[in-house]
Design a protein around this motif. Structure first.
Motif, PDB file in Angstrom:
ATOM      1  N   GLN A   9      27.982  27.157  72.431  1.00 22.51           N
ATOM      2  CA  GLN A   9      26.651  27.560  72.886  1.00 22.51           C
ATOM      3  C   GLN A   9      26.001  28.530  71.911  1.00 22.51           C
ATOM      4  OE1 GLN A   9      29.353  27.141  74.929  1.00 22.51           O
ATOM      5  NE2 GLN A   9      28.774  27.660  76.996  1.00 22.51           N
ATOM      6  N   ILE A  10      26.830  29.448  71.341  1.00 22.36           N
ATOM      7  CA  ILE A  10      26.276  30.419  70.392  1.00 22.36           C
ATOM      8  C   ILE A  10      25.700  29.685  69.185  1.00 22.36           C
ATOM      9  CG2 ILE A  10      26.848  32.340  68.864  1.00 22.36           C
ATOM     10  CD1 ILE A  10      28.953  33.176  70.916  1.00 22.36           C
ATOM     11  N   MET A  11      26.418  28.633  68.739  1.00 24.12           N
ATOM     12  CA  MET A  11      25.919  27.845  67.604  1.00 24.12           C
ATOM     13  C   MET A  11      24.541  27.260  67.921  1.00 24.12           C
ATOM     14  SD  MET A  11      26.798  26.810  64.584  1.00 24.12           S
ATOM     15  CE  MET A  11      25.404  26.233  63.653  1.00 24.12           C
ATOM     16  N   TYR A  12      24.423  26.652  69.107  1.00 24.36           N
ATOM     17  CA  TYR A  12      23.139  26.046  69.494  1.00 24.36           C
ATOM     18  C   TYR A  12      22.046  27.106  69.587  1.00 24.36           C
ATOM     19  CZ  TYR A  12      25.806  21.864  70.707  1.00 24.36           C
ATOM     20  OH  TYR A  12      26.607  20.765  70.664  1.00 24.36           O
ATOM     21  N   LEU A  13      22.429  28.277  70.126  1.00 23.00           N
ATOM     22  CA  LEU A  13      21.458  29.364  70.269  1.00 23.00           C
ATOM     23  C   LEU A  13      20.979  29.817  68.892  1.00 23.00           C
ATOM     24  CD1 LEU A  13      20.463  30.690  72.846  1.00 23.00           C
ATOM     25  CD2 LEU A  13      21.979  32.602  72.395  1.00 23.00           C
ATOM     26  N   LEU A  14      21.923  29.894  67.940  1.00 22.97           N
ATOM     27  CA  LEU A  14      21.550  30.297  66.587  1.00 22.97           C
ATOM     28  C   LEU A  14      20.571  29.283  65.989  1.00 22.97           C
ATOM     29  CD1 LEU A  14      24.918  31.595  65.087  1.00 22.97           C
ATOM     30  CD2 LEU A  14      22.909  32.902  65.765  1.00 22.97           C
ATOM     31  N   ILE A  15      20.816  27.992  66.241  1.00 21.87           N
ATOM     32  CA  ILE A  15      19.892  26.957  65.735  1.00 21.87           C
ATOM     33  C   ILE A  15      18.500  27.204  66.301  1.00 21.87           C
ATOM     34  CG2 ILE A  15      19.345  24.500  65.732  1.00 21.87           C
ATOM     35  CD1 ILE A  15      22.300  23.920  65.878  1.00 21.87           C
ATOM     36  N   LEU A  16      18.455  27.484  67.616  1.00 18.52           N
ATOM     37  CA  LEU A  16      17.158  27.731  68.272  1.00 18.52           C
ATOM     38  C   LEU A  16      16.438  28.901  67.630  1.00 18.52           C
ATOM     39  CD1 LEU A  16      17.371  27.483  72.149  1.00 18.52           C
ATOM     40  CD2 LEU A  16      15.818  26.325  70.605  1.00 18.52           C
ATOM     41  N   ILE A  17      17.191  30.012  67.453  1.00 12.51           N
ATOM     42  CA  ILE A  17      16.572  31.215  66.886  1.00 12.51           C
ATOM     43  C   ILE A  17      16.101  30.928  65.468  1.00 12.51           C
ATOM     44  CG2 ILE A  17      17.044  33.589  66.157  1.00 12.51           C
ATOM     45  CD1 ILE A  17      19.014  33.704  68.545  1.00 12.51           C
ATOM     46  N   PHE A  18      16.919  30.179  64.724  1.00 10.22           N
ATOM     47  CA  PHE A  18      16.527  29.817  63.361  1.00 10.22           C
ATOM     48  C   PHE A  18      15.217  29.026  63.379  1.00 10.22           C
ATOM     49  CE2 PHE A  18      16.449  26.981  59.756  1.00 10.22           C
ATOM     50  CZ  PHE A  18      16.690  27.861  58.721  1.00 10.22           C
TER      51      PHE A  18
ATOM     52  N   VAL B 231      28.213  18.523  92.755  1.00 10.57           N
ATOM     53  CA  VAL B 231      27.568  18.652  91.456  1.00 10.57           C
ATOM     54  C   VAL B 231      28.650  18.553  90.397  1.00 10.57           C
ATOM     55  CG1 VAL B 231      25.992  20.022  90.077  1.00 10.57           C
ATOM     56  CG2 VAL B 231      26.038  20.332  92.545  1.00 10.57           C
ATOM     57  N   SER B 232      28.496  17.619  89.472  1.00 12.53           N
ATOM     58  CA  SER B 232      29.471  17.525  88.396  1.00 12.53           C
ATOM     59  C   SER B 232      28.755  17.727  87.067  1.00 12.53           C
ATOM     60  CB  SER B 232      30.178  16.170  88.433  1.00 12.53           C
ATOM     61  OG  SER B 232      29.405  15.220  87.764  1.00 12.53           O
ATOM     62  N   PRO B 233      29.463  18.264  86.068  1.00 11.55           N
ATOM     63  CA  PRO B 233      28.770  18.607  84.818  1.00 11.55           C
ATOM     64  C   PRO B 233      28.381  17.396  83.987  1.00 11.55           C
ATOM     65  CG  PRO B 233      31.102  19.074  84.645  1.00 11.55           C
ATOM     66  CD  PRO B 233      30.863  18.665  86.052  1.00 11.55           C
ATOM     67  N   THR B 234      28.967  16.221  84.276  1.00 11.91           N
ATOM     68  CA  THR B 234      28.726  15.085  83.380  1.00 11.91           C
ATOM     69  C   THR B 234      27.364  14.438  83.600  1.00 11.91           C
ATOM     70  OG1 THR B 234      29.959  13.811  84.971  1.00 11.91           O
ATOM     71  CG2 THR B 234      31.101  14.424  82.947  1.00 11.91           C
TER      72      THR B 234
ATOM     73  N   GLY C 171      33.795  19.841  88.833  1.00 13.10           N
ATOM     74  CA  GLY C 171      32.545  19.907  89.567  1.00 13.10           C
ATOM     75  C   GLY C 171      32.629  20.801  90.777  1.00 13.10           C
ATOM     76  N   LYS C 172      31.536  20.814  91.534  1.00 14.07           N
ATOM     77  CA  LYS C 172      31.422  21.744  92.648  1.00 14.07           C
ATOM     78  C   LYS C 172      31.028  20.959  93.894  1.00 14.07           C
ATOM     79  CE  LYS C 172      29.277  26.170  93.568  1.00 14.07           C
ATOM     80  NZ  LYS C 172      30.586  26.824  93.578  1.00 14.07           N
ATOM     81  N   ARG C 173      31.625  21.367  95.020  1.00 13.09           N
ATOM     82  CA  ARG C 173      31.276  20.677  96.262  1.00 13.09           C
ATOM     83  C   ARG C 173      30.400  21.590  97.119  1.00 13.09           C
ATOM     84  NH1 ARG C 173      32.403  16.537  97.807  1.00 13.09           N
ATOM     85  NH2 ARG C 173      33.418  15.070  96.419  1.00 13.09           N
ATOM     86  N   THR C 174      29.526  20.996  97.878  1.00 17.86           N
ATOM     87  CA  THR C 174      28.744  21.794  98.812  1.00 17.86           C
ATOM     88  C   THR C 174      28.591  20.966 100.087  1.00 17.86           C
ATOM     89  OG1 THR C 174      26.652  22.901  99.151  1.00 17.86           O
ATOM     90  CG2 THR C 174      26.611  20.996  97.730  1.00 17.86           C
ATOM     91  N   SER C 175      27.746  21.451 101.011  1.00 20.13           N
ATOM     92  CA  SER C 175      27.650  20.720 102.272  1.00 20.13           C
ATOM     93  C   SER C 175      26.172  20.469 102.589  1.00 20.13           C
ATOM     94  CB  SER C 175      28.285  21.544 103.390  1.00 20.13           C
ATOM     95  OG  SER C 175      27.790  22.862 103.322  1.00 20.13           O
TER      96      SER C 175
ATOM     97  N   SER D 211      27.631  25.359  79.262  1.00 22.84           N
ATOM     98  CA  SER D 211      27.970  26.476  80.141  1.00 22.84           C
ATOM     99  C   SER D 211      28.475  25.977  81.490  1.00 22.84           C
ATOM    100  CB  SER D 211      26.750  27.370  80.343  1.00 22.84           C
ATOM    101  OG  SER D 211      26.214  27.743  79.116  1.00 22.84           O
ATOM    102  N   PHE D 212      27.902  24.861  81.983  1.00 24.81           N
ATOM    103  CA  PHE D 212      28.384  24.311  83.258  1.00 24.81           C
ATOM    104  C   PHE D 212      29.866  23.972  83.151  1.00 24.81           C
ATOM    105  CE2 PHE D 212      23.944  22.279  83.822  1.00 24.81           C
ATOM    106  CZ  PHE D 212      23.450  23.507  84.175  1.00 24.81           C
ATOM    107  N   ARG D 213      30.257  23.456  81.982  1.00 25.41           N
ATOM    108  CA  ARG D 213      31.654  23.072  81.803  1.00 25.41           C
ATOM    109  C   ARG D 213      32.553  24.297  81.698  1.00 25.41           C
ATOM    110  NH1 ARG D 213      30.027  19.585  77.368  1.00 25.41           N
ATOM    111  NH2 ARG D 213      29.254  17.663  78.268  1.00 25.41           N
ATOM    112  N   GLN D 214      32.013  25.374  81.083  1.00 26.80           N
ATOM    113  CA  GLN D 214      32.896  26.493  80.739  1.00 26.80           C
ATOM    114  C   GLN D 214      32.941  27.579  81.805  1.00 26.80           C
ATOM    115  OE1 GLN D 214      34.732  26.021  78.357  1.00 26.80           O
ATOM    116  NE2 GLN D 214      33.735  24.883  76.715  1.00 26.80           N
ATOM    117  N   ALA D 215      31.826  27.818  82.514  1.00 27.29           N
ATOM    118  CA  ALA D 215      31.803  28.904  83.489  1.00 27.29           C
ATOM    119  C   ALA D 215      32.473  28.433  84.776  1.00 27.29           C
ATOM    120  CB  ALA D 215      30.370  29.356  83.748  1.00 27.29           C
ATOM    121  N   THR D 216      33.802  28.280  84.710  1.00 25.30           N
ATOM    122  CA  THR D 216      34.516  27.609  85.790  1.00 25.30           C
ATOM    123  C   THR D 216      34.469  28.387  87.110  1.00 25.30           C
ATOM    124  OG1 THR D 216      36.425  28.522  84.693  1.00 25.30           O
ATOM    125  CG2 THR D 216      36.131  26.154  84.551  1.00 25.30           C
TER     126      THR D 216
END
Lengths: 336, 303
Positions: free
Chosen positions: B277-286, A237-240, A146-150, A133-138
């Motif tokens: 993520q949905i795949m991982y969530l399904l594994i968890l629920i399973f 903060v970086s996702p890796t 990644g994200k910068r802060t201060s 989710s960190f990677r996808q919720a851009t």
């Protein structure tokens, strides 16, 4: 009198904190290098996460491989509150603790059904969901870049590198005292009973559901706090960085330092994060190769686990025993 | 008529997706099989399976790229190196760690991860390398549906299936397999009965090493060979192990294919962003409903 004060655990924690808080001053005087501060900061925030894991694993006996994911969550929330919402960093830390805790409680519910290795990998599953989710919720996280802060500021005062370090030390000492109080209260006794035997604990009136949830909530709260501190010190903060390897390193800190030991966990964090940076890089010939500290750390972990399975915290105890033995032998020789 | 072609298009996409998934599924299955073999024989979750595979894949790639060795010969060298790595790890570390706490033993493989992560750039350099496919170009087309699969993917799938078939044949039908299964079910008793459990464990680590190397070589052409090459494979292989259950050898393999297929279908049909993520969530629920995995047996806990 002085011995009595010295024996007081709270005073010892504060003394430890005061000593640690002198690091930036020492750096100003030129006794230690400025890079050392950053390394020691790592020890502090990863140490806090490892303390949470030790509460969970060492005391209550449930394992988690999700520490890194929860730390990452805390870090992103802290950065988001400070930089995007422009609110106080204290509020950022608070939310960074509360949100992972809520998820941790859900994981605690799962932990009632599954245990052992399955639980470990289930928590890894949660961590991977967060990481993805960190990677996808851009919009919130900035995606792969990644994200910068201060540096945080309060009442018009903006923290700098040295004062953030002192702030972190203060938080560490507070967390250590909190942990000490927790494990010496009825909570700690319930955890101990639960670790020994769940059935026996239930028979003695320990509510398994309640204490499982508390254990997971505490571990994730510590991880969230650690992540927030990390975000405010590094200011990026970086996702890796929140991968399985980080969770494993936290686990290593707990195992190396010693289960059920507060100082041990901090010592373990020091061994894992500071020893390669501070000592191995200085060694002649091999220190120049950037890969060598990594290998040494790996070897060190294996060696400590194989030959010191109870954790490095027992080293003072063992050393004292050895010293006494030597003394006795010396006396014996003199008598003979 | 248009409707029929649309349907066949949809079906074509679906079949295409399934074929692709079989390839990723094979990669996960090989890695998961390595993890489960090690777990069953020495009770260690092999977190370093991916790193060891990565190291040996680096060796194969370097041989191919820098020394112009043909790929099959390079893979042979990689297999030899994987066997040696497995032997060394078991002989010098795992064997001597019998007294270590269960959690501590898992951490040993963490130490191994760090060693291999450090060794790889030191020996092979820090530049990302490119590993060519076995068969470059060429597709099998399924007539009328528009689905196609590359020759290389077919080869990968068949290598995976043949290898796993052979391993399961050895496990179920030969004396060696019997020794492995006996060690897996109860190590001290097996030793008392004269089964050379040490040799069995040694072999298990070697086989796991080779399986890791193979999954690395299969996944490598799709990306670049770097130290993070196997991260996704390792995580998915672990998930396959819990989804399939740690008690059998075939459970994780089935689960690996399920994860491969499920992942691709979810990413394509549900959401390209949240599919994983949905795949991982399904594994968890399973897991909540079946805490011991697909084919896991439940052990009755005694007080």
């Amino acid at each position: 009198m002085i011995a009595k004060i010295y024996k007081n655990p709270y005073i010892r924690f504060i003394l430890f904190g005061v000593l640690a808080a002198m690091v930036p001053t020492l750096a100003d005087w030129g006794v230690i290098r400025f890079g050392t501060i950053t390394t020691l900061t790592q020890v502090i925030y990863f140490g806090i996460a490892a303390l949470g894991l030790n509460l969970l694993l060492g005391y209550s006996g449930s394992i988690s491989l999700g520490t890194a994911g929860f730390m990452g969550l805390g870090a992103y929330i802290a950065a988001y509150v400070l930089s995007d919402l422009n609110m106080s960093f204290l509020l950022g830390i608070l939310i960074a603790i509360l949100v992972p805790t809520a998820i941790g409680i859900l994981v605690g519910l799962v932990s009632l059904r599954i245990s052992g290795l399955y639980l470990a990998i289930a928590t890894l599953c949660v961590s991977e969901i967060l990481l993805e989710s960190f990677r996808q919720a851009t919009d919130i996280t900035g995606g792969m870049s990644g994200k910068r802060t201060s540096f945080p500021s309060i009442f018009g005062y903006t923290f700098d590198r040295a004062s953030t370090f002192i702030f972190l030390v203060a938080v560490l000492v507070l967390v250590m005292i909190l942990t000490y109080n927790l494990v010496n209260s009825h909570l700690g006794r319930a955890f101990n009973a639960m670790r020994g035997s769940e059935v026996a604990a239930q028979a003695m009136g320990v509510n398994l559901l309640k204490y499982r949830l508390i254990a997971f909530a505490l571990a994730t709260a510590y991880a969230g706090l650690a992540g927030a501190l990390c975000a405010y010190y590094i200011r990026a903060v970086s996702p890796t960085q929140w991968s399985l390897n980080l969770s494993l390193l936290c686990l290593a800190a707990v195992v190396i330092g010693g289960f059920r030991s507060i100082y041990g966990t901090v010592l373990g964090a020091f061994v894992v994060w500071a020893v390669p940076d501070l000592f191995l890089k200085r060694l002649p010939i091999i220190g120049d190769n950037p890969a060598i500290p990594f290998i040494f750390n790996g070897v060190l972990i294996i060696v400590v686990i194989m030959f010191y399975p109870h954790g490095l915290v027992h080293i003072t105890h063992d050393a004292r025993k050895l010293l006494n033995k030597l003394k006795k032998r010396g006396k014996g020789d003199a008598d003979a | 008529m248009k409707w029929v072609s649309l349907m066949s298009g949809e079906l074509g996409t679906l079949i295409q997706l399934l074929l692709r998934s079989l390839e990723t599924g094979s990669v996960y299955a090989l890695a998961a099989l390595g993890i489960i073999i090690v777990f069953r024989t020495s009770l260690i979750t092999h977190f370093a399976q991916g790193s060891m595979g990565m190291f040996n894949t680096f060796l194969v790639t370097t041989l191919v790229v820098s020394f112009a060795v043909p790929l099959w010969a390079a893979m042979l060298c990689g297999a030899v190196s994987a066997v040696i790595c497995g032997f060394l790890v078991d002989f010098f570390i795992i064997r001597r760690a019998k007294r270590v706490t269960p959690v501590g033993r898992q951490i040993i493989t963490l130490g191994l991860i760090m060693i291999f992560l450090g060794l790889a750039p030191m020996v092979f350099g820090v530049d990302p390398l490119l590993l060519p496919r076995f068969i470059t170009g060429g597709d099998f087309r399924i007539p009328g549906l528009g689905a196609s699969i590359s020759h290389n993917a077919v080869l990968n799938i068949s290598i995976g299936l043949v290898l796993m078939g052979t391993l399961f044949y050895i496990l179920q039908k030969t004396k060696l397999g019997l020794a492995v299964r006996v060690t897996a079910s109860n190590e001290p008793t097996a030793r008392l009965m004269g089964v050379p459990t040490r040799t069995v464990t040694l072999l298990a680590w070697a086989v796991a090493g080779v399986l890791g190397m193979l999954s690395g070589v299969m996944i490598a052409p799709a990306t670049t060979v770097t130290v993070t090459l196997m991260n996704i494979v390792q995580v998915n292989a672990l998930f396959a192990c819990v989804l399939g259950g740690f008690q059998t050898f075939y459970g994780p393999v089935i689960a690996a294919y399920i994860i491969g297929i499920g992942n691709n279908l979810l990413v394509y049909y549900v959401s390209s962003v949240w599919g994983g993520q949905i795949m991982y969530l399904l594994i968890l629920i399973f897991l909540i409903f079946r805490p011991n995995g697909l084919v896991g047996k439940k052990y009755v806990k005694k007080v």
